[in-house]
Structures are given as C-alpha cells and as structure tokens.
Design a protein around this motif. Structure first.
Motif, short mmCIF file in Angstrom:
data_model
loop_
_atom_site.label_atom_id
_atom_site.label_comp_id
_atom_site.label_asym_id
_atom_site.label_seq_id
_atom_site.Cartn_x
_atom_site.Cartn_y
_atom_site.Cartn_z
N ALA A 67 2.55 8.10 0.19
CA ALA A 67 3.94 7.90 0.61
C ALA A 67 3.87 8.00 2.11
O ALA A 67 4.59 8.70 2.82
CB ALA A 67 4.71 8.98 0.13
N GLY A 68 2.70 7.80 2.93
CA GLY A 68 2.42 7.72 4.21
C GLY A 68 3.35 7.21 5.22
O GLY A 68 3.45 7.60 6.33
N GLY A 69 3.66 5.86 4.84
CA GLY A 69 4.73 5.23 5.55
C GLY A 69 6.37 5.96 5.50
O GLY A 69 7.11 5.34 6.19
N GLN A 70 6.64 6.64 4.65
CA GLN A 70 7.97 7.43 4.73
C GLN A 70 8.37 7.88 6.06
O GLN A 70 7.43 8.84 6.44
CB GLN A 70 8.17 8.07 3.43
N ARG A 71 9.57 7.51 6.58
CA ARG A 71 9.83 8.28 7.78
C ARG A 71 10.74 9.51 7.74
O ARG A 71 11.55 9.50 6.45
CB ARG A 71 10.67 7.24 8.86
N PHE A 72 10.48 10.62 8.45
CA PHE A 72 11.33 11.73 8.25
C PHE A 72 12.57 11.44 8.80
O PHE A 72 13.03 10.61 9.72
CB PHE A 72 10.61 13.06 9.11
N TYR A 73 13.55 12.07 8.14
CA TYR A 73 15.04 11.98 8.39
C TYR A 73 15.74 13.11 9.49
O TYR A 73 15.29 14.19 9.32
CB TYR A 73 15.96 12.10 7.05
N ASN A 74 16.07 12.67 10.41
CA ASN A 74 16.40 13.38 11.47
C ASN A 74 17.88 14.08 11.24
O ASN A 74 18.70 13.41 11.37
CB ASN A 74 16.35 12.94 12.93
N LYS A 75 17.97 15.34 11.08
CA LYS A 75 19.31 15.94 10.84
C LYS A 75 19.94 15.93 12.07
O LYS A 75 21.41 16.15 11.75
CB LYS A 75 18.96 17.22 10.17
N ASN A 76 19.43 15.98 13.12
CA ASN A 76 20.07 16.11 14.47
C ASN A 76 20.97 14.90 14.84
O ASN A 76 22.22 15.08 15.43
CB ASN A 76 19.29 16.65 15.67
N THR A 77 20.30 13.65 14.33
CA THR A 77 20.77 12.59 14.73
C THR A 77 21.59 11.76 13.55
O THR A 77 22.40 10.73 13.63
CB THR A 77 19.82 11.49 15.34
N GLY A 78 21.20 12.33 12.31
CA GLY A 78 21.80 11.87 11.06
C GLY A 78 21.17 10.50 10.83
O GLY A 78 22.08 9.56 10.37
N ALA A 79 20.01 10.11 11.20
CA ALA A 79 19.50 8.81 10.89
C ALA A 79 17.87 9.09 10.82
O ALA A 79 17.58 10.05 11.15
CB ALA A 79 19.71 7.92 12.02
N PRO A 94 0.85 -1.22 0.13
CA PRO A 94 0.06 -0.02 0.07
C PRO A 94 0.88 1.30 -0.05
O PRO A 94 2.00 1.26 0.61
CB PRO A 94 -0.82 -0.10 1.30
N SER A 95 0.42 2.33 -0.75
CA SER A 95 1.29 3.44 -0.83
C SER A 95 1.36 4.24 0.31
O SER A 95 2.25 5.08 0.57
CB SER A 95 0.80 4.27 -1.77
N ASN A 96 0.44 3.82 1.44
CA ASN A 96 0.60 4.57 2.85
C ASN A 96 1.34 3.99 3.92
O ASN A 96 1.35 4.79 4.93
CB ASN A 96 -0.85 5.03 3.23
N LEU A 97 1.81 2.86 3.43
CA LEU A 97 2.74 1.96 4.24
C LEU A 97 4.06 1.71 4.04
O LEU A 97 4.68 1.50 4.79
CB LEU A 97 1.97 0.62 4.74
N VAL A 98 4.38 1.73 2.68
CA VAL A 98 5.90 1.21 2.53
C VAL A 98 6.59 2.35 2.95
O VAL A 98 6.35 3.41 2.88
CB VAL A 98 5.86 1.01 0.91
#
Length: 426
Positions: free
Chosen positions: A218-230, A153-157
């Motif tokens: 794209a609902g399952g895409q995780r935000f990239y945390n620039k503070n932790t670099g992950a 599903p496009s909201n979970l990958v």
C-alpha cells in the motif's frame, strides 16, 4: 480221544492261520490298490505342475518383452523430447526459474476505502535464467538474467490511480560472475551491490507480506489531510525507507570466502559510488542466526543522500519462535536537512499445525524519522500470516498494516491496509 482232540485243535489252528493269512492278503491287496490310486493322483498333479510352470515361463517372457519395449519407448521419447531449456555451450548448465505473486489489497485512508488487484511488491512477479560452467572443482563461471513484470504494483496503486500497468519489463539482474572458491567471488554487471539486502535479514517466514521495507504494501496510498479535507500529495512510500544500501546497480563486486560464518563484500558502482558489507550466518545449538551490516556512499548517483549505515539481525529457535531487528542512519545532502533514521522489530512463530506445510505468524513495529521532511515521524504496526503449501510450491498469505504520520503543522488520518494473495514458484 486225546488224538481226536489234538486233531481238532490242529484243525482250529490251521483254520485260524488260514483266516489270518487271508485277512493279511486282503489287507495287502487293499493297500496295494490304495497306493496305486495315490501314485496315479501324484502323477496327474506333476503333469499339472509342469503345465503351470510352462505357462508361467511364457508369461515371464511376455512381461520381459513388454518391459523391453517400454524401456525402448521411454528412451526414444526422451531422445525425441529434449529438455525445455538446454545450454548452447555443451559444457554449461542452464536453470530456468520464476514466480507469479498476485494479491487483493484493501485500503482505508480514513475518508474513503477501496479494493485493488495488485502484484505483491514484497516479492514481485519475475522470471530468470542462470547459466553455469564448472571447468574443475576450484572454479566456476556463470551468468544470471532476471527481469520482473508487474501490473498494478502494491507499492504504487493509489486512490487516484488504481491501474498502474505501463511499467513494462524491469531489469533485476544482467550479471556475470566468477567463483574462485578459496579466493572469493567476483561479479560484474547489473545486480546486487554489496550492501543490497543488509537491512532485510528475516527468518520469520513472513517477509512475503511484511518486512522492514514496509511501504511495499500500500505504499502508493496518499494520506488524507484533515486540515484541508482532501487527499495530500504525500504517499506512504515517501515517508518510509529501510536504507537498504545501494540496491541493484551497474557495479563490480567482490565477496570473500566464508571465515567461520563471516563474509565480507565490497562493490563499486559505475558513477563513482561504493559500499562494503559484512554478513554472518551460523547455527548455534538450537538457534539459527543471520546478520548483516553495511556502509554505503552513493556518490554522484544521489542528489539527496550523502552516505548511510544500516544493518539487521534475525534469530530463529528450533521451537519456531523468532525475532528480527533492523535499524539505520542516513546523512542527507542539502542545507538544514536533518539526518534520517529508522528502527524496525518483529516477533514471530513458525509451526507445522497442518499437513499442508509450515504456518508462520508474526507481528512487527517500526518508526521511520525525517525520511522525507525534517520532523516527520512515521509509525507502522503490522500482522502477518503465511501458509506454506509445500507439495504445491505455493505460499498463501494474509497481512495487515497500520500507517501513521506525524508532521509539523499538518494533521493526517491514519491508513489501514489488508492484503491477501498467493505466490507460486517454479
């Protein structure tokens, strides 16, 4: 001499008379010969015409015989080949329907990008059966069984899970209803509650790739945390929500008859929650209008939501220009938890620029606040294009969406996503 002259004159006249008479006789004989020849030709043509008439009658008889055989064969084939779906109850009518909606999704989280093969969750792959019995003009009773089956599903990958294919069948409707016309419609079973869809009125023609439920893409895409670099543990779908009532649930529901375009609805769900809604549709001169508003109280079915109020309105002009607006507010459970809210707006245009069908274009913007955490502000911008392939029962689409999350004490990269695909209905 005189007599001799007279005789000479008389002889000349006689000769002249004889010559004229002979000429006349000769002409008469020639004319008679011509007439005989013409009469013979006419008789020959009549014989030919009669022969052709007989041949034509024979051909017409053969055509009629062949047509009778074809009609008989058609009737026999229809009798030998019944409809693909028939009602077990002779008084009922059955309708089979469904769709497949597949797409290619590209996403860039600011650190890495990737491509996913997905099922478009804006309008998922599904199949259903509707059964109807109409004992008379005043009443109708029916059933609806509809399930969806999605792979990826496009909201979970997500970046860490490109293959999400173990969801299995998901029930959408297991429902029966009684339509009493002047008294309204009663529904019982698993299906849409009264408030379902009230935040999603949309006449743009582009909701297949972008509407107020912006996390379907794209609902399952995780935000990239620039503070932790992950990558963070925060996916897009957790910070967006269009507060679309109680969705689908086990419920009993009532819909009133239409009063000047207004329809009132109320439902009660199995574990004590409930909702009510008002919908309005109309055609006013060159404007088509669709609007809805609902109050929902999930009761004991939710540990985080107390109650919520949300609605939407969409307007389409005959010129093709259209506008859509949705907003909502939610009271959250839990000590110190702020109320959540959102607003969403879209502007679009629909036109027939090619013989394939209507082309729909739109652009949207939304802000969703305090959905997951206090102080969150999630902004989104999107562009959509949908081409209707009318003769094929198909829609081709292309969409872009930009996601930005502001959270206290954290710095996230923005996420950009593009999705293109096709939906085929039957």
């Amino acid at each position: 001499m005189k007599w001799r002259g007279w005789r000479m004159y008389s002889m000349l006249c006689a000769v002249a008379f004889v010559f004229c008479f002979a000429t006349a006789l000769s002409a008469s004989a020639a004319d008679k010969e011509t007439l005989d020849r013409l009469e013979k030709i006419i008789k020959q043509q009549q014989v030919q015409i009669e022969a052709q008439q007989k041949a034509l009658e024979q051909l017409q008889g053969q055509v009629a015989a062949l047509k009778g055989q074809t009609d008989a064969a058609t009737v026999k084939a229809a009798a030998d080949s019944p409809a693909a779906v028939t009602a077990g109850n002779p008084k009922g009518k059955v309708k089979l329907y469904g769709q497949v909606n597949k797409a290619v999704l590209f996403s860039d989280d600011g650190d890495n990008s990737d491509v996913y093969l997905v099922d478009n969750d804006n309008s998922s792959t599904r199949v259903g059966l509707e059964g109807t019995i109409e004992p008379n003009e005043k009443y109708a009773i029916g059933t609806r069984i509809e399930v969806e089956y999605q792979t990826n599903p496009s909201n979970l990958v997500s970046q860490e899970d490109k293959r999400v294919d173990d969801i299995g069948l998901e029930k959408r409707h297991l429902d029966l209803w009684l339509d009493a016309n002047a008294f309204g419609k009663f529904s019982l079973g698993w299906g849409s509650t009264a408030s379902d869809g009230t935040s999603e009125m949309d006449l743009s023609g582009t909701s297949i790739v972008g509407y107020s439920s912006v996390a379907d893409m794209a609902g399952g895409q995780r935000f990239y945390n620039k503070n932790t670099g992950a990558l963070s543990n925060t996916p897009i779908f957790s910070v967006y929500g269009n507060m679309d009532g109680l969705g689908r649930d086990e419920r009993i529901r009532y819909d009133s008859p239409s009063f000047s375009g207004f329809v009132g609805s109320a439902s009660y769900i199995t574990d004590g929650g409930g909702d009510f809604a008002v919908r309005y549709t109309s055609q006013m001169d060159a404007f088509k209008l669709a609007a809805a508003v609902a109050y929902a109280n999930p009761g004991s079915s939710s540990d985080v939501i107390d109650d919520q109020l949300a609605g939407s309105v969409s307007v389409l002009h005959d010129s093709g220009f259209n506008g859509t607006f949705a907003m909502g507010s939610r009271d959250n459970k839990g000590a110190g938890r702020d109320d959540s809210g959102f607003f969403y707006t879209k502007f679009g245009y629909r036109g027939r620029w090619c013989p394939l069908g209507v082309t729909s274009l739109s652009a949207d913007y939304g802000r969703y606040s305090d959905i997951s955490n206090n102080g969150d502000d999630a902004d989104t911008i999107g562009f959509q294009m949908v081409q209707d392939l009318q003769e094929w029962g198909t829609e081709a689409y292309l969409g872009y969406r930009f996601h930005k999350l502001d959270r206290n004490g954290t710095d996230y990269d923005n996420i950009n996503a593009v999705m293109t695909g096709m939906r085929v209905k039957f």
